[in-house]
Design a protein around this motif. Structure first.
Motif, PDB file in Angstrom:
ATOM      1  N   TYR A   1       0.630  12.516  -9.203  1.00  0.00           N
ATOM      2  CA  TYR A   1      -0.279  13.457  -9.191  1.00  0.00           C
ATOM      3  C   TYR A   1       0.460  14.753  -9.165  1.00  0.00           C
ATOM      4  O   TYR A   1       0.172  15.642 -10.029  1.00  0.00           O
ATOM      5  N   PHE A   2       1.572  15.075  -8.289  1.00  0.00           N
ATOM      6  CA  PHE A   2       2.331  16.374  -8.545  1.00  0.00           C
ATOM      7  C   PHE A   2       3.130  16.310  -9.869  1.00  0.00           C
ATOM      8  O   PHE A   2       3.311  17.526 -10.105  1.00  0.00           O
ATOM      9  N   LEU A   3       3.545  15.274 -10.367  1.00  0.00           N
ATOM     10  CA  LEU A   3       4.270  15.394 -11.602  1.00  0.00           C
ATOM     11  C   LEU A   3       3.428  15.927 -12.831  1.00  0.00           C
ATOM     12  O   LEU A   3       3.985  16.917 -13.295  1.00  0.00           O
ATOM     13  N   ILE A   4       2.068  15.416 -12.626  1.00  0.00           N
ATOM     14  CA  ILE A   4       1.343  15.841 -13.859  1.00  0.00           C
ATOM     15  C   ILE A   4       0.852  17.280 -13.572  1.00  0.00           C
ATOM     16  O   ILE A   4       1.007  17.939 -14.478  1.00  0.00           O
TER      17      ILE A   4
ATOM     18  N   ILE B   1      -7.419  13.841 -18.607  1.00  0.00           N
ATOM     19  CA  ILE B   1      -6.347  13.008 -17.804  1.00  0.00           C
ATOM     20  C   ILE B   1      -6.766  12.713 -16.456  1.00  0.00           C
ATOM     21  O   ILE B   1      -6.761  11.606 -15.680  1.00  0.00           O
ATOM     22  N   GLY B   2      -7.486  13.739 -15.751  1.00  0.00           N
ATOM     23  CA  GLY B   2      -7.782  13.821 -14.452  1.00  0.00           C
ATOM     24  C   GLY B   2      -8.952  12.754 -14.171  1.00  0.00           C
ATOM     25  O   GLY B   2      -8.987  11.967 -13.158  1.00  0.00           O
ATOM     26  N   ILE B   3      -9.880  12.863 -15.099  1.00  0.00           N
ATOM     27  CA  ILE B   3     -11.042  11.782 -14.767  1.00  0.00           C
ATOM     28  C   ILE B   3     -10.672  10.620 -15.214  1.00  0.00           C
ATOM     29  O   ILE B   3     -11.114   9.595 -14.503  1.00  0.00           O
ATOM     30  N   ILE B   4      -9.821  10.229 -16.111  1.00  0.00           N
ATOM     31  CA  ILE B   4      -9.258   8.715 -16.360  1.00  0.00           C
ATOM     32  C   ILE B   4      -8.524   8.508 -15.280  1.00  0.00           C
ATOM     33  O   ILE B   4      -8.498   7.424 -14.582  1.00  0.00           O
ATOM     34  N   SER B   5      -7.477   9.217 -14.650  1.00  0.00           N
ATOM     35  CA  SER B   5      -6.798   8.766 -13.479  1.00  0.00           C
ATOM     36  C   SER B   5      -7.627   8.705 -12.295  1.00  0.00           C
ATOM     37  O   SER B   5      -7.235   7.500 -11.554  1.00  0.00           O
ATOM     38  N   VAL B   6      -8.410   9.079 -11.982  1.00  0.00           N
ATOM     39  CA  VAL B   6      -9.441   8.883 -10.676  1.00  0.00           C
ATOM     40  C   VAL B   6     -10.021   7.516 -11.068  1.00  0.00           C
ATOM     41  O   VAL B   6     -10.039   6.507 -10.239  1.00  0.00           O
TER      42      VAL B   6
ATOM     43  N   TRP C   1       0.873  -1.326   0.046  1.00  0.00           N
ATOM     44  CA  TRP C   1      -0.061  -0.065   0.039  1.00  0.00           C
ATOM     45  C   TRP C   1       0.956   1.311  -0.162  1.00  0.00           C
ATOM     46  O   TRP C   1       0.508   2.209  -0.672  1.00  0.00           O
ATOM     47  N   PHE C   2       2.104   1.249   0.606  1.00  0.00           N
ATOM     48  CA  PHE C   2       2.796   2.231   0.894  1.00  0.00           C
ATOM     49  C   PHE C   2       3.236   2.666  -0.689  1.00  0.00           C
ATOM     50  O   PHE C   2       3.196   3.849  -1.025  1.00  0.00           O
ATOM     51  N   LYS C   3       3.814   1.860  -1.480  1.00  0.00           N
ATOM     52  CA  LYS C   3       4.271   1.956  -2.761  1.00  0.00           C
ATOM     53  C   LYS C   3       3.102   2.384  -3.511  1.00  0.00           C
ATOM     54  O   LYS C   3       3.404   3.132  -4.392  1.00  0.00           O
ATOM     55  N   ILE C   4       2.030   2.025  -3.583  1.00  0.00           N
ATOM     56  CA  ILE C   4       0.851   2.494  -4.451  1.00  0.00           C
ATOM     57  C   ILE C   4       0.701   3.846  -4.021  1.00  0.00           C
ATOM     58  O   ILE C   4       0.542   4.931  -5.036  1.00  0.00           O
ATOM     59  N   PHE C   5       0.575   4.119  -2.512  1.00  0.00           N
ATOM     60  CA  PHE C   5       0.241   5.549  -2.700  1.00  0.00           C
ATOM     61  C   PHE C   5       1.266   6.505  -2.809  1.00  0.00           C
ATOM     62  O   PHE C   5       1.168   7.645  -3.181  1.00  0.00           O
ATOM     63  N   LEU C   6       2.678   6.090  -2.642  1.00  0.00           N
ATOM     64  CA  LEU C   6       3.610   6.964  -2.941  1.00  0.00           C
ATOM     65  C   LEU C   6       3.783   7.210  -4.783  1.00  0.00           C
ATOM     66  O   LEU C   6       4.078   8.251  -5.045  1.00  0.00           O
ATOM     67  N   CYS C   7       3.390   6.118  -5.584  1.00  0.00           N
ATOM     68  CA  CYS C   7       3.146   6.293  -6.900  1.00  0.00           C
ATOM     69  C   CYS C   7       1.977   7.219  -7.351  1.00  0.00           C
ATOM     70  O   CYS C   7       2.292   7.949  -8.081  1.00  0.00           O
ATOM     71  N   VAL C   8       0.921   7.242  -6.594  1.00  0.00           N
ATOM     72  CA  VAL C   8      -0.175   8.246  -7.012  1.00  0.00           C
ATOM     73  C   VAL C   8       0.119   9.565  -6.488  1.00  0.00           C
ATOM     74  O   VAL C   8      -0.012  10.390  -7.428  1.00  0.00           O
ATOM     75  N   ILE C   9       0.809   9.460  -5.395  1.00  0.00           N
ATOM     76  CA  ILE C   9       1.066  11.192  -5.135  1.00  0.00           C
ATOM     77  C   ILE C   9       2.104  11.651  -5.907  1.00  0.00           C
ATOM     78  O   ILE C   9       2.289  12.779  -6.535  1.00  0.00           O
ATOM     79  N   THR C  10       3.135  10.830  -6.138  1.00  0.00           N
ATOM     80  CA  THR C  10       4.264  11.352  -7.163  1.00  0.00           C
ATOM     81  C   THR C  10       3.763  11.627  -8.408  1.00  0.00           C
ATOM     82  O   THR C  10       4.201  12.814  -9.048  1.00  0.00           O
TER      83      THR C  10
END
Length: 288
Positions: A54-57, A115-120, A43-52
């Motif tokens: 999110y900010f990168l996009i 991109i935001g709608i598809i990402s969610v 779960w930590f790796k998943i949330f880290l990927c999502v947050i990274t």
């Protein structure tokens, strides 16, 4: 040199190579199957990927909003406004204080909102799949023991169902991985099935000790000793979880140095005065 292993038709062979194992010319598990990589990650790796991501996009789109002249109807022209406008667009919030102006900015907003709608949708699917993924909370003793039981030399280990729920029709398969040499001198690793005294049980709720007799044509026992070319013993457990109504499995690997001789597992089950059974998992790996 790093060793690579290959399994083919029940055999496990090895070759020495400094490179990683390549599958279909891809050298990364992430590039081979992103979905499987995320589902099997913590779960930590998943949330880290999502947050990274999110900010990168948002940083990328904020940069374009910033370099396009008069792209946002706001007096301030700093990067912070562009970044926060990017977040509002990506999240489809739209407070109204910031809005795009001009065709280039509106084109960027169109792409970013899509991109935001598809990402969610993708993140929701991955989180749901990981939550609904069937798992077994089965633990294995950290040692196998080799000792005389009922007058026979037995190799044994034990398992525990930490959830204490019913695993119906639980089945255990024990396999030995042995290094062998073929007639032409090629080295390979062969997998042998090891016969258990009892390999299945109608209900697996508490603990279960399993035995393999080493005196009944066992492929891992010769001349009164464990074979020197034994590489590992693999345990796989399957069963039907009555709580989730799905098939679950667990696996464990014992190497040769995990076998203790002339030892026994400490009893961890006790009858309480009120008729209940107590299991002391603190002594689950204790040998006597």
């Amino acid at each position: 040199m790093r060793k690579k292993s290959y399994i083919y038709d029940g055999y496990l062979s090895e070759s020495s190579d400094s490179a990683e194992l390549l599958v279909n010319d891809y050298d990364s598990k992430l590039s081979r199957d992103i979905y499987h990589y995320l589902i099997s990650s913590s779960w930590f790796k998943i949330f880290l990927c999502v947050i990274t991501l999110y900010f990168l996009i948002n940083l990328v789109f904020a940069f374009f909003y910033w370099i396009i002249p008069n792209s946002i109807n706001h007096e301030s022209k700093n990067f912070y406004d562009a970044f926060f406008f990017s977040i509002q667009t990506f999240s489809t919030i739209g407070y109204g204080s910031l809005s795009p102006t001009g065709i280039p900015a509106n084109i960027l907003v169109t792409f970013q909102s899509a991109i935001g709608i598809i990402s969610v949708a993708l993140i929701t699917g991955i989180v749901f799949s990981k939550f609904s993924k069937p798992t077994a909370n089965i633990i294995f003793s950290n040692k196998m023991i080799l000792s005389k039981i009922d007058g026979k030399t037995q190799l044994s280990f034990r398992m525990g169902n930490m959830r204490a729920n019913d695993i119906v029709q639980a089945k255990v398969v024990l396999s030995a991985l042995i290094d062998e040499v073929s007639d032409n001198g090629s080295s390979f690793r062969k997998i042998y099935d090891l016969k258990l005294r009892r390999s299945n049980t109608p209900f697996f709720k508490l603990t279960w000790t399993l035995f393999h007799s080493l005196e009944e044509n066992s492929p891992i026992f010769t001349s009164g000793e464990i074979r020197k070319d034994l590489r590992a013993i693999a345990v796989t457990v399957t069963g039907h979880d009555s709580t989730f109504s799905t098939t679950i499995f667990a696996r464990h690997l014992y190497t040769k140095d995990m076998i203790e001789k002339n030892k026994f597992f400490k009893d961890i089950m006790y009858d309480l005065p009120d008729g209940r059974i107590k299991i002391n998992y603190e002594d689950f790996n204790t040998l006597v």
